[in-house]
Design a protein around this motif. Structure first.
Motif, short mmCIF file in Angstrom:
data_model
loop_
_atom_site.label_atom_id
_atom_site.label_comp_id
_atom_site.label_asym_id
_atom_site.label_seq_id
_atom_site.Cartn_x
_atom_site.Cartn_y
_atom_site.Cartn_z
N VAL A 253 0.84 -1.19 0.00
CA VAL A 253 0.00 0.00 0.00
C VAL A 253 0.88 1.24 0.00
O VAL A 253 0.69 2.18 -0.78
CB VAL A 253 -0.94 0.02 1.22
CG1 VAL A 253 -1.76 1.29 1.25
CG2 VAL A 253 -1.85 -1.20 1.22
N VAL A 254 1.89 1.22 0.88
CA VAL A 254 2.76 2.39 0.99
C VAL A 254 3.54 2.61 -0.31
O VAL A 254 3.55 3.71 -0.85
CB VAL A 254 3.74 2.22 2.18
CG1 VAL A 254 4.75 3.36 2.20
CG2 VAL A 254 2.96 2.17 3.49
N SER A 255 4.15 1.54 -0.83
CA SER A 255 4.97 1.74 -2.04
C SER A 255 4.10 2.14 -3.22
O SER A 255 4.47 3.01 -4.00
CB SER A 255 5.78 0.48 -2.35
OG SER A 255 5.00 -0.45 -3.06
N ILE A 259 4.75 5.58 -5.23
CA ILE A 259 5.05 5.57 -6.67
C ILE A 259 3.98 6.33 -7.43
O ILE A 259 4.27 7.16 -8.29
CB ILE A 259 5.16 4.11 -7.17
CG1 ILE A 259 6.44 3.48 -6.62
CG2 ILE A 259 5.15 4.06 -8.69
CD1 ILE A 259 6.58 2.00 -6.90
N GLY A 260 2.71 6.05 -7.11
CA GLY A 260 1.63 6.74 -7.79
C GLY A 260 1.70 8.24 -7.59
O GLY A 260 1.60 9.01 -8.54
N GLY A 261 1.91 8.66 -6.34
CA GLY A 261 1.99 10.08 -6.05
C GLY A 261 3.10 10.76 -6.81
O GLY A 261 2.95 11.86 -7.34
N ALA A 262 4.26 10.08 -6.91
CA ALA A 262 5.41 10.68 -7.60
C ALA A 262 5.18 10.73 -9.11
O ALA A 262 5.45 11.74 -9.76
CB ALA A 262 6.67 9.89 -7.27
N ILE A 263 4.65 9.65 -9.67
CA ILE A 263 4.49 9.60 -11.13
C ILE A 263 3.39 10.54 -11.59
O ILE A 263 3.49 11.16 -12.65
CB ILE A 263 4.24 8.14 -11.58
CG1 ILE A 263 5.56 7.39 -11.45
CG2 ILE A 263 3.71 8.08 -13.00
CD1 ILE A 263 5.54 6.00 -11.98
N GLY A 264 2.35 10.67 -10.77
CA GLY A 264 1.28 11.58 -11.15
C GLY A 264 1.76 13.00 -11.34
O GLY A 264 1.27 13.72 -12.20
N VAL A 265 2.75 13.40 -10.53
CA VAL A 265 3.25 14.77 -10.61
C VAL A 265 3.95 15.02 -11.95
O VAL A 265 3.95 16.13 -12.47
CB VAL A 265 4.20 15.06 -9.43
CG1 VAL A 265 4.83 16.42 -9.56
CG2 VAL A 265 3.43 14.95 -8.12
N LEU A 266 4.55 13.97 -12.52
CA LEU A 266 5.25 14.15 -13.81
C LEU A 266 4.24 14.53 -14.89
O LEU A 266 3.17 13.94 -14.97
CB LEU A 266 5.95 12.86 -14.22
CG LEU A 266 7.02 12.33 -13.29
CD1 LEU A 266 7.55 11.00 -13.80
CD2 LEU A 266 8.15 13.33 -13.19
N PRO A 267 4.59 15.49 -15.73
CA PRO A 267 3.66 15.88 -16.78
C PRO A 267 3.47 14.73 -17.77
O PRO A 267 4.43 14.07 -18.16
CB PRO A 267 4.36 17.06 -17.47
CG PRO A 267 5.42 17.48 -16.53
CD PRO A 267 5.81 16.28 -15.75
N TRP A 276 1.66 0.40 -13.95
CA TRP A 276 2.70 -0.49 -14.48
C TRP A 276 3.96 -0.43 -13.64
O TRP A 276 4.56 -1.46 -13.30
CB TRP A 276 3.04 -0.12 -15.92
CG TRP A 276 2.02 -0.59 -16.91
CD1 TRP A 276 1.15 0.20 -17.61
CD2 TRP A 276 1.77 -1.93 -17.34
NE1 TRP A 276 0.37 -0.57 -18.42
CE2 TRP A 276 0.72 -1.88 -18.29
CE3 TRP A 276 2.31 -3.17 -17.00
CZ2 TRP A 276 0.21 -3.01 -18.91
CZ3 TRP A 276 1.81 -4.29 -17.62
CH2 TRP A 276 0.78 -4.22 -18.55
N VAL A 277 4.39 0.80 -13.30
CA VAL A 277 5.62 0.95 -12.53
C VAL A 277 5.45 0.29 -11.16
O VAL A 277 6.32 -0.43 -10.69
CB VAL A 277 6.00 2.43 -12.39
CG1 VAL A 277 7.21 2.59 -11.49
CG2 VAL A 277 6.27 3.03 -13.75
N SER A 278 4.29 0.54 -10.55
CA SER A 278 4.05 -0.02 -9.23
C SER A 278 4.00 -1.54 -9.28
O SER A 278 4.52 -2.23 -8.39
CB SER A 278 2.74 0.55 -8.67
OG SER A 278 2.38 -0.14 -7.52
N TYR A 279 3.39 -2.08 -10.32
CA TYR A 279 3.33 -3.54 -10.48
C TYR A 279 4.75 -4.12 -10.52
O TYR A 279 5.07 -5.08 -9.82
CB TYR A 279 2.58 -3.89 -11.76
CG TYR A 279 2.31 -5.38 -11.93
CD1 TYR A 279 1.09 -5.92 -11.60
CD2 TYR A 279 3.30 -6.24 -12.42
CE1 TYR A 279 0.84 -7.27 -11.75
CE2 TYR A 279 3.06 -7.60 -12.57
CZ TYR A 279 1.83 -8.11 -12.24
OH TYR A 279 1.58 -9.45 -12.39
N ALA A 312 -1.94 8.57 -8.45
CA ALA A 312 -1.40 9.37 -9.55
C ALA A 312 -2.45 10.32 -10.11
O ALA A 312 -2.15 11.45 -10.48
CB ALA A 312 -0.89 8.45 -10.66
N LEU A 313 -3.68 9.85 -10.13
CA LEU A 313 -4.78 10.66 -10.65
C LEU A 313 -4.89 11.97 -9.88
O LEU A 313 -5.12 13.04 -10.45
CB LEU A 313 -6.06 9.85 -10.49
CG LEU A 313 -7.28 10.28 -11.25
CD1 LEU A 313 -7.05 10.04 -12.73
CD2 LEU A 313 -8.47 9.48 -10.77
#
Lengths: 517, 176
Positions: A253-255, A259-267, A276-279, A312-313
């Motif tokens: 859950v934490v990872s 990962i989602g929080g960080a990738i969402g910020v990327l444009p 995919w990255v989290s998987y 990420a959303l």
């Protein structure tokens, strides 16, 4: 601040807003649950409505709808082995195999609660990061905005799935479309070919409806999925098992959320890439990684990737609100709508429109809490939800595409634009060109050009200013690093056997995700 | 953006990828992009410059056109020396379309064209309901289901746009 928060709370009591949120939640669950209809399509169809609402209900409608749609994408994953939205594709195999093994209710429960947690964590990232970044961004001038926009464009190509050359071509198409109409420096009309209809540029909303609405309908009609065999599930005791499982895999859950929080910020990188990255990360870290996607499948990827996409959303709103650089296709469309409505996202928003921002923060929390009861009902009713025949659904979507495109301006030409972009979107996607860079190009093109022209005219073409201003220089270096990184990866010795040379995020993920698919 | 991740064929892959038959769609797409880029570059030469002699309206589209030529050529050349399986998106090709499904797609486009031609004449409701019925019927929906859904959708759209959002729809003899 307390005052703004109070004002935001008061604005939440607006019955229109609550009705909009509820209706959009149901709508998002419905579209997200239908395989082949994405959250982006749902956004494009929602925009003609959002366009006529006040800014807060407009943003709230899109936030609620997309959060629900991304969760609902898990439903057909588990029940018919087809992702409802691309964001669920990473763990579809695992979810379905778990259902086959009799754990369907657990997988969907984990997907639901994980999504709600992800959405709230993403919102916390937004609440914490956005104001801090905005304060920093207040010092930006046209030079820095130029580089931020260029960085956004670059990142969207590097992160785009599939071929980066195709991503670049898709981006260039979007940029080219953005130059149609009156130009910023001289007021000269470009690419209008004498027609007055194009003077104001290609109208954004009809273009989005075509690119994501019509094109998806065409794809669905041309490549029908056939009859779906819906697996049955029993939901008794679902939540107790769900919370036990989430606690057991709390590291996932934490990872997933990080990962989602960080990738969402990327444009340009949204929920699908985060999943995919989290998987891949979960698989690498887990002692049970060898079980993923095989046999009975495994619930762990649903735990991590299922919350990563919702996280990420939400965090995609960070660059959208702070810099006006969209974090994914949904926020790109939202940004286009806000610009048309005269709301200019940027650091000033944080001082001048504080109640609106607090309202947005609160909506995120409300929407993700509302997801629990609504999502539970959707799980209970998912059998019926998936039996809506496409022959009825597709024509209805087309009717809404046509009316939506027309409604923006009461114009017939907008329907033609919608039609043209629908065909273009279908063809691009059919031949492996990603659509996200087209939208980013369309939204960011004018920003890049305007800030560049302003900068050079201001300083009489002293181009060195782009390099010598400190923040400007840092942003440029980051842009160059983003560009060079994939090339460096290919020069360095290949560490992993048989995975080929790396080229950005999708390369690190692709093979792992695909081997199991 | 189907997330079925095709392996990226970034500039990273070496010659080890192997040589095989040309990936024709990529070749065509690359050449189309190049042609578009050339057309743009030629066209922007007719744009006026700034009074101080610097490039103005032509600069940005010209740059985009030039990059289109560059990346279009890269795609075309690469498709000629790369095996088809390596092409990104190749794994992602959906099941082939059938004559029937192509007809259905044409019907979808036909709906939009017919709406453009008829809505001003007949008004929104009289255009949309029959067109929806026809399209659903063509897509294999039973006639009575199609008729019900078509009428219900039309009423819903009128209520949402005209009553709720106060957006005018094309009016015909019926006033809706």
């Amino acid at each position: 601040m307390a005052q703004d928060l109070a004002a935001a709370l008061a604005s939440l009591a607006d019955p229109t807003l609550l009705l909009v949120v509820l209706a959009c939640g149901v709508y998002g669950l419905f579209i997200g649950a239908i395989p082949g209809l994405t959250a982006t399509l749902a956004t494009a169809l929602l925009v003609p409505f959002a366009y006529f609402l006040d800014p807060l209900p407009a943003v709230a409608s899109i936030i609620t709808m997309s959060a629900m749609a991304i969760f609902a994408g898990d439903l057909p994953s588990a029940l018919v082995r087809m992702p409802g939205t691309p964001a669920s594709a990473a763990y579809t195999e695992d979810a379905y195999r778990q259902t086959q093994a009799g754990h369907g209710a657990l997988v969907l429960g984990v997907g639901l609660v994980g999504s709600a947690i992800g959405g709230i964590v993403g919102a916390v990232v937004l609440i914490v990061a956005a104001p801090a970044l905005a304060e920093f961004a207040l010092t930006f001038t046209s030079y820095e905005y130029f580089w931020v926009a260029v960085l956004g464009l670059t990142a969207s190509v590097i992160i785009s799935q599939g071929s980066q050359v195709k991503g670049a071509i898709a981006l260039l198409l979007g940029l080219l479309f953005s130059t149609v109409g009156i130009d910023v420096a001289l007021g000269y009309s470009r690419f209008t070919f004498g027609s007055e209809l194009l003077l104001a540029g290609i109208s954004f909303i009809p273009a989005m409806i075509g690119l994501f609405g019509l094109s998806e309908v065409l794809r669905n009609v041309l490549h029908p999925t056939g009859r779906l065999r819906v697996a049955r599930i029993r939901t008794a005791g679902m939540f107790r098992d769900t919370f036990r499982t989430l606690w057991r895999y709390r590291k996932g859950v934490v990872s997933g959320n990080l990962i989602g929080g960080a990738i969402g910020v990327l444009p340009g990188a949204g929920g699908d890439i985060a999943a995919w990255v989290s998987y891949a990360a979960t698989k690498n870290a887990s002692r049970e990684g060898h079980l993923f996607g095989k046999g009975e499948g495994h619930v762990e990827p649903v735990v991590s990737a299922g919350s990563a996409n919702n996280s990420a959303l939400a965090s995609a709103y960070v660059p959208t609100l702070v810099f006006g650089i969209p974090g994914d296709t949904i926020t790109a469309i939202l940004l286009g709508v806000l610009l048309v409505k005269g709301v200019q996202p940027g650091p000033e928003l944080f001082s001048t429109q504080a109640p609106l921002l607090y309202g947005i923060y609160l909506i995120f929390i409300v929407a993700n809490l509302l997801m629990l009861p609504l999502g539970y009902l959707a799980i209970r009713g998912s059998g019926q939800l998936l039996r809506v025949p496409p022959g009825v659904l597709m024509p209805i979507i087309i009717a809404f595409c046509v009316v939506g495109a027309f409604a923006i301006n009461n114009g017939w030409f907008e329907i033609v634009v919608m039609l043209a972009f629908g065909l273009l979107g279908y063809l691009l996607e059919r031949y492996g060109f990603p659509l996200a860079p087209v939208v980013l190009g369309l939204v960011l093109g004018p920003i890049v050009e305007k800030n560049f022209m302003q900068s050079v005219i201001k300083t009489d073409w002293d181009l060195l200013q782009f390099l010598t201003r400190p923040v400007s220089a840092i942003l440029m270096i980051v842009t160059v690093l983003v560009l060079v990184y994939p090339m460096l990866r290919s020069v360095w010795p290949r560490r992993r056997r048989g995975t080929g040379a790396g080229a950005g995020v999708e390369r690190a993920v692709g093979p792992d995700g695909r081997d199991e698919a | 953006m189907t997330a079925e991740n095709a392996p990226a064929t970034g500039a990273a892959d070496g010659p080890g990828s192997g040589i095989g038959p040309t990936n024709r769609p990529d070749l065509v797409a690359g050449l189309l992009a190049t042609a578009l880029g050339v057309a743009v570059v030629l066209h922007v030469r007719t744009f006026p410059g700034l009074p101080d002699g610097q490039p103005g309206p032509a600069l940005f589209p010209g740059l985009v056109g030039g990059l289109l030529v560059l990346f279009g050529l890269v795609l075309a050349v690469r498709s000629a020396v790369r095996r088809r399986e390596d092409a990104a998106g190749a794994q992602d090709v959906p099941p082939d379309s059938t004559p029937r499904s192509r007809l259905n797609a044409l019907a979808v486009l036909g709906y939009i064209v017919a709406y453009l031609l008829l809505a001003d004449l007949l008004g929104f409701a009289l255009t949309t309901a029959p067109l929806l019925f026809l399209l659903m019927w063509l897509l294999g929906v039973r006639p009575w289901v199609a008729a019900l859904s078509a009428v219900a959708t039309t009423v819903l759209v009128v209520l949402m746009f005209q009553q709720l959002l106060l957006v005018p729809l094309p009016t015909g003899p019926l006033g809706v």
